[in-house]
Design an enzyme around this catalytic site. Structure first.
Site, PDB file in Angstrom:
ATOM      1  CG  ASP A  34      -0.299   0.050   2.510  1.00  0.00           C
ATOM      2  OD1 ASP A  34       0.960  -0.082   2.671  1.00  0.00           O
ATOM      3  OD2 ASP A  34      -0.784  -0.241   3.395  1.00  0.00           O
ATOM      4  CD  GLU A  36       0.583   2.444   5.937  1.00  0.00           C
ATOM      5  OE1 GLU A  36       0.989   1.506   6.512  1.00  0.00           O
ATOM      6  OE2 GLU A  36      -0.412   2.813   6.240  1.00  0.00           O
ATOM      7  NE  ARG A  91      11.302  26.579  -3.161  1.00  0.00           N
ATOM      8  CZ  ARG A  91      11.077  25.980  -4.121  1.00  0.00           C
ATOM      9  NH1 ARG A  91      11.499  26.634  -5.375  1.00  0.00           N
ATOM     10  NH2 ARG A  91      10.865  24.794  -4.302  1.00  0.00           N
ATOM     11  CE  LYS A 184      12.182  38.166  -9.246  1.00  0.00           C
ATOM     12  NZ  LYS A 184      11.591  36.839  -9.109  1.00  0.00           N
ATOM     13  CG  ASP A 210      18.658  31.127  -6.850  1.00  0.00           C
ATOM     14  OD1 ASP A 210      18.584  31.677  -5.710  1.00  0.00           O
ATOM     15  OD2 ASP A 210      17.527  31.362  -7.768  1.00  0.00           O
ATOM     16  CB  SER A 214      12.482  24.559  -8.573  1.00  0.00           C
ATOM     17  OG  SER A 214      11.115  23.620  -8.780  1.00  0.00           O
ATOM     18  N   GLY A 216      13.727  26.075 -13.197  1.00  0.00           N
ATOM     19  CA  GLY A 216      14.663  26.698 -14.219  1.00  0.00           C
ATOM     20  C   GLY A 216      14.413  28.035 -14.434  1.00  0.00           C
ATOM     21  N   GLY A 217      12.837  28.378 -14.357  1.00  0.00           N
ATOM     22  CA  GLY A 217      12.445  29.997 -14.647  1.00  0.00           C
ATOM     23  C   GLY A 217      13.096  30.976 -14.455  1.00  0.00           C
ATOM     24  CB  THR A 218      14.734  31.786 -11.195  1.00  0.00           C
ATOM     25  OG1 THR A 218      13.306  31.906 -10.404  1.00  0.00           O
ATOM     26  CG2 THR A 218      15.306  33.038 -10.673  1.00  0.00           C
TER      27      THR A 218
HETATM   28  C1  R5P Z   1      13.426  31.537  -4.656  1.00  0.00           C
HETATM   29  O1  R5P Z   1      13.032  32.363  -3.706  1.00  0.00           O
HETATM   30  C2  R5P Z   1      14.501  30.507  -4.740  1.00  0.00           C
HETATM   31  O2  R5P Z   1      15.588  31.043  -4.184  1.00  0.00           O
HETATM   32  C3  R5P Z   1      14.707  30.298  -6.353  1.00  0.00           C
HETATM   33  O3  R5P Z   1      14.972  31.199  -6.959  1.00  0.00           O
HETATM   34  C4  R5P Z   1      13.708  29.617  -6.828  1.00  0.00           C
HETATM   35  O4  R5P Z   1      13.149  28.569  -6.162  1.00  0.00           O
HETATM   36  C5  R5P Z   1      14.059  29.027  -8.255  1.00  0.00           C
HETATM   37  O5  R5P Z   1      12.799  28.296  -8.914  1.00  0.00           O
HETATM   38  P1  R5P Z   1      12.687  28.126 -10.418  1.00  0.00           P
HETATM   39  O6  R5P Z   1      13.728  27.297 -10.670  1.00  0.00           O
HETATM   40  O7  R5P Z   1      11.376  27.150 -10.443  1.00  0.00           O
HETATM   41  O8  R5P Z   1      12.504  29.315 -10.805  1.00  0.00           O
END
Ligand code: R5P
Length: 282
Positions: A34, A36, A91, A184, A210, A214, A216-218
């Site tokens: 299951d 767990e 976060r 920004k 950084d 996550s 990669g957008g930033t």
């Molecule tokens: C945000 O405050 C964190 O320091 C990173 O900049 C953020 O988590 C990056 O996320 P992503 O790769 O999705 O843009």
């Protein structure tokens, strides 16, 4: 001391044990039909100091962390230090909207129930340490990342926002170069514009640093803006490389190199935090 390797942090736990000359406990983690989780420690830990190494990410590893803490506490140990290389939920360390959980606090509260001491690596914001009533310390890999970046002849370290400015400064000191951060400006719901605050990046090699990558957008947005301003080569380095979905593909098209540490082991993990952990435990 004995190192207990959680399944989310096996490689790092092995490295720490090896370079510190510390025994690694044998553990078995399995899943019931299951789903767990079930853990067993195959080593008598009585009278030992124990270092448990396990990421609090993703959710299933948080449950494993709690179970391992409980299993370790079943022995009459001297001290339990919990090293959380990547602390998920960090976060969400405040309510962004009414009715939300302060997730970082919820995880922190539970972790300290079965720990004498907690270590984190490049925690998103040390502000959350206020929720711990046991000793807690954070390890910064900025110098190791800076040393790694030296071979790429980086001219400027850039933080993607002012929150990462201290990290950029420490990394730049190790490299021996300048640093700056991006300002920004939100253009609309989907688009942001980023510009270096004070520095010219034209014809310079840049490394964006950084704590977490996550989606990669930033980084992709930051790299695009730096390219538009004439940057030569662009590298990205983070402590925790989550790289969800096709993040690595997008990052590889936007940057000349992507690097991370071994807090979350993946193909970009070129810097180990094991030496820094060793200095704190041996
Ligand atoms: C945000 O405050 C964190 O320091 C990173 O900049 C953020 O988590 C990056 O996320 P992503 O790769 O999705 O843009």
């Amino acid at each position: 001391m004995i190192v207990v390797p959680g399944s989310a942090s096996k490689t790092l736990a092995h490295r720490i044990a090896e370079i510190s000359g510390i025994e690694l406990a044998n553990i078995v983690v399995k899943r019931f039909p299951d789903k767990e989780c079930h853990v067993r420690i195959n080593r008598d830990l009585t009278d030992e100091e124990v270092l448990l190494v396990q990421n609090a990410y993703p959710d299933e590893n948080i449950v494993e962390l709690f179970l391992l803490q409980d299993a370790i506490r079943e022995f009459k140990i001297k001290k339990l230090t919990v090293l959380i290389p990547y602390f998920g939920y960090a976060r969400q360390d405040k309510k962004f909207e009414e009715g939300e959980a302060i997730s970082a606090r919820a995880v922190a509260k539970r972790i300290q129930v079965d720990a004498d001491e907690v270590m984190t690596v490049d925690i998103h914001n040390v502000r959350m340490f206020a929720w711990f009533n046991i000793p807690v310390m954070d390890i910064s890999p900025a110098v190791q990342i800076g040393n790694y970046l030296k071979k790429f002849k980086v001219d400027v370290i850039i933080a993607p926002d002012d929150g990462a400015l201290d990290k950029a400064k420490a990394t730049a000191e190790a490299v021996g170069c300048e640093y700056d951060y991006l300002e920004k400006t939100r253009l609309n719901a989907e688009h942001v514009k980023m510009t270096p605050k004070a520095m010219h990046v034209s014809n310079k090699n840049i490394a964006i640093v950084d704590d977490i990558i996550s989606t990669g957008g930033t980084i992709v947005t930051a790299a695009k803006c730096l390219k538009e301003q004439g940057a030569k080569k662009i590298y990205a380095a983070c402590t925790h490389g989550l790289f969800v979905g096709n993040a690595l593909e997008r990052l590889n098209s936007a940057c000349n190199g992507i690097f991370s540490t071994d807090t979350v082991e993946n193909e970009t993990s070129v810097v180990s935090v094991s030496e820094s952990v060793k200095t704190l435990i041996v």
